[in-house]
Motif scaffolding. Structure first.
Motif, PDB file in Angstrom:
ATOM      1  N   GLY A 182      -4.847  -9.629   2.236  1.00  0.00           N
ATOM      2  CA  GLY A 182      -5.932 -10.446   1.723  1.00  0.00           C
ATOM      3  C   GLY A 182      -6.877  -9.702   0.788  1.00  0.00           C
ATOM      4  N   PRO A 183      -7.950 -10.386   0.366  1.00  0.00           N
ATOM      5  CA  PRO A 183      -8.888  -9.792  -0.595  1.00  0.00           C
ATOM      6  C   PRO A 183      -9.463  -8.448  -0.154  1.00  0.00           C
ATOM      7  CG  PRO A 183      -9.281 -12.144  -0.425  1.00  0.00           C
ATOM      8  CD  PRO A 183      -8.279 -11.806   0.636  1.00  0.00           C
ATOM      9  N   ASP A 184      -9.745  -8.281   1.134  1.00  0.00           N
ATOM     10  CA  ASP A 184     -10.321  -7.012   1.586  1.00  0.00           C
ATOM     11  C   ASP A 184      -9.368  -5.843   1.356  1.00  0.00           C
ATOM     12  OD1 ASP A 184     -12.764  -7.992   2.311  1.00  0.00           O
ATOM     13  OD2 ASP A 184     -12.265  -8.246   4.425  1.00  0.00           O
ATOM     14  N   ALA A 185      -8.067  -6.089   1.480  1.00  0.00           N
ATOM     15  CA  ALA A 185      -7.091  -5.014   1.241  1.00  0.00           C
ATOM     16  C   ALA A 185      -7.140  -4.567  -0.217  1.00  0.00           C
ATOM     17  CB  ALA A 185      -5.684  -5.483   1.605  1.00  0.00           C
ATOM     18  N   VAL A 186      -7.302  -5.513  -1.124  1.00  0.00           N
ATOM     19  CA  VAL A 186      -7.391  -5.163  -2.548  1.00  0.00           C
ATOM     20  C   VAL A 186      -8.690  -4.408  -2.825  1.00  0.00           C
ATOM     21  CG1 VAL A 186      -7.431  -6.066  -4.903  1.00  0.00           C
ATOM     22  CG2 VAL A 186      -5.981  -7.156  -3.175  1.00  0.00           C
ATOM     23  N   ARG A 187      -9.779  -4.879  -2.243  1.00  0.00           N
ATOM     24  CA  ARG A 187     -11.061  -4.189  -2.438  1.00  0.00           C
ATOM     25  C   ARG A 187     -11.007  -2.770  -1.880  1.00  0.00           C
ATOM     26  NH1 ARG A 187     -13.515  -9.541   0.033  1.00  0.00           N
ATOM     27  NH2 ARG A 187     -13.402 -10.891  -1.816  1.00  0.00           N
ATOM     28  N   ASN A 188     -10.350  -2.620  -0.746  1.00  0.00           N
ATOM     29  CA  ASN A 188     -10.221  -1.284  -0.158  1.00  0.00           C
ATOM     30  C   ASN A 188      -9.374  -0.364  -1.033  1.00  0.00           C
ATOM     31  OD1 ASN A 188     -11.780  -1.999   2.056  1.00  0.00           O
ATOM     32  ND2 ASN A 188     -10.022  -2.532   3.324  1.00  0.00           N
ATOM     33  N   LEU A 190      -9.096  -0.544  -4.341  1.00  0.00           N
ATOM     34  CA  LEU A 190      -9.923  -0.170  -5.489  1.00  0.00           C
ATOM     35  C   LEU A 190     -10.932   0.917  -5.095  1.00  0.00           C
ATOM     36  CD1 LEU A 190     -10.585  -3.741  -6.954  1.00  0.00           C
ATOM     37  CD2 LEU A 190      -9.109  -1.989  -7.932  1.00  0.00           C
ATOM     38  N   ALA A 191     -11.557   0.735  -3.931  1.00  0.00           N
ATOM     39  CA  ALA A 191     -12.539   1.726  -3.485  1.00  0.00           C
ATOM     40  C   ALA A 191     -11.877   3.074  -3.202  1.00  0.00           C
ATOM     41  CB  ALA A 191     -13.255   1.214  -2.236  1.00  0.00           C
ATOM     42  N   SER A 192     -10.681   3.047  -2.632  1.00  0.00           N
ATOM     43  CA  SER A 192      -9.998   4.305  -2.303  1.00  0.00           C
ATOM     44  C   SER A 192      -9.629   5.098  -3.537  1.00  0.00           C
ATOM     45  CB  SER A 192      -8.735   4.008  -1.483  1.00  0.00           C
ATOM     46  OG  SER A 192      -7.706   3.441  -2.287  1.00  0.00           O
ATOM     47  N   ARG A 193      -9.494   4.437  -4.660  1.00  0.00           N
ATOM     48  CA  ARG A 193      -9.170   5.108  -5.914  1.00  0.00           C
ATOM     49  C   ARG A 193     -10.407   5.376  -6.768  1.00  0.00           C
ATOM     50  NH1 ARG A 193      -5.248   4.901  -3.093  1.00  0.00           N
ATOM     51  NH2 ARG A 193      -3.067   4.881  -3.780  1.00  0.00           N
ATOM     52  N   GLY A 194     -11.563   5.069  -6.240  1.00  0.00           N
ATOM     53  CA  GLY A 194     -12.786   5.298  -6.999  1.00  0.00           C
ATOM     54  C   GLY A 194     -12.933   4.369  -8.188  1.00  0.00           C
TER      55      GLY A 194
END
Length: 368
Positions: A182-188, A190-194
């Motif tokens: 879901g959307p949270d996985a995509v947001r995570n 993006l955040a993990s890659r800075g």
């Protein structure tokens, strides 16, 4: 003769004075009191610590390209964000590049990267089967819906992702979105890659229904039910919802952030080598928007890209985009993003803006 009487003190002093002489005569050596030795200073050591050379500064952006990009954005009737990044030389040119523009289907890029990251972690394979049913259908462009026989369609994750990227199939993309968390996985991811200044929305159904002023119902995925429900809304409701989306798009992204992420993808900094190659080659297969940026790309250049198009209301469009990686015949590459956040310009006028950006980039490349 006068005999001198010695006091007890004098006799004691005489014994102390004669004692060393007596000892010498007996063959006993007297060791003089030790003196404080001067200690040698401890040895010193010099440790050579290697200092890496400073990172090379990006070459300055071509002045003519800077002028062209700013002029194009300034004279366009609407909000246009433009960003170009030289993947080899490091410079970036932008106009309105920090403004978060509606992504629309550009956001399918981040779903694909999240899926490929899961593949790199061994959580799934491109050959894994995946089945779409009527309950997975979304709205707008979803050609996969025509493949549902007896209510379902089974394919592989790799083929479904290829369909999502190259034909911008909304149902294919949403199915993969929920497959990876879901959307949270995509947001995570993006955040993990800075990766900052790139938002990811709630998914196609919720994003589009809220932009229209509707509350999602699964029946909207069938035929033209969504269009009918939207048309039945009061004009004020639609206008307020449309303007709210433009003012703060939940899927907004800054063009500069998009080209930075694409440059990092090209350099292999976001995914494994195999997943990077797969994604870039798939983007080069894209068949959407042939008259957008692609319309000005010379035949000996290679362009891999993702388009995005938003809803229309009252003669305005909320999001008309094309972003990708443009590679010259000599192998030098550029990440490019032209994101029209809002405009009432005609489609050919939007194409012209994109074409002029490409022409300016190619001219700068040829003179570098």
């Amino acid at each position: 003769m006068v005999l001198k009487r010695f006091s007890a003190i004098e006799r004691a002093l005489a014994l102390i004075w004669l004692a060393p002489l007596a000892l010498v005569g007996c063959g006993v050596h007297v060791i003089p009191p030790a003196t404080t030795a001067q200690k040698a200073p401890p040895p010193t050591y010099t440790v050579a610590v290697p200092v890496p050379p400073p990172a090379p500064k990006p070459k300055p952006a071509p002045a003519a390209l800077v002028a062209t990009v700013h002029s194009l954005a300034r004279n366009f009737d609407g909000l246009a964000g433009i960003a170009i990044k030289s993947i080899d030389d490091g410079w970036t040119v932008s106009a309105n590049g920090e403004h978060k523009m509606p992504q629309q289907s550009v956001s399918k890029l981040w779903v694909a990267m999240t899926m490929l990251d899961a593949r790199d972690k061994g959580l799934l394979s491109l050959d894994d089967p995946i089945t779409i049913t009527k309950s997975d259908l979304t709205l707008f462009h979803q050609p996969v819906a025509g493949l549902l026989e007896d209510g379902s369609y089974t394919t592989t994750i790799g083929k479904l992702e290829h369909r999502a990227l190259t034909t911008s199939d909304n149902t294919a993309n949403d199915k993969l979105l929920w497959r990876v968390g879901g959307p949270d996985a995509v947001r995570n991811f993006l955040a993990s890659r800075g990766i900052t200044d790139i938002r990811f929305g709630p998914g196609e159904r919720l994003l589009q229904s809220k932009t229209a002023g509707l509350t999602w119902q699964q029946s909207y995925s069938i035929g033209r039910n969504f269009y009918k429900a939207r048309a039945a809304l009061p004009t004020e409701v639609r206008r307020d919802a449309f303007n709210a989306y433009l003012a703060d798009p939940p899927d907004g992204a800054a063009p500069v952030a998009v080209v930075d992420a694409l440059a990092r993808l090209k350099k292999g900094e976001l995914l494994s080598a195999g997943s990077t190659t797969w994604l870039i080659s798939t983007l080069q297969d894209s068949r959407t928007g042939p008259n957008r940026i692609h319309g000005a790309v010379p035949s000996d250049w290679v362009y891999g890209h993702k388009t995005g198009t938003g809803q229309d209301f009252d003669g305005r469009t909320a999001g008309y985009n094309d972003v990708g990686i443009l590679t010259a015949p000599d192998g030098r590459s550029y990440a490019i993003a032209v994101m029209i956040g809002e405009t009432s310009r005609t489609i050919p006028q939007r194409w012209k803006l994109m074409h002029e950006v490409v022409k300016g980039l190619i001219a700068a490349h040829d003179h570098s």
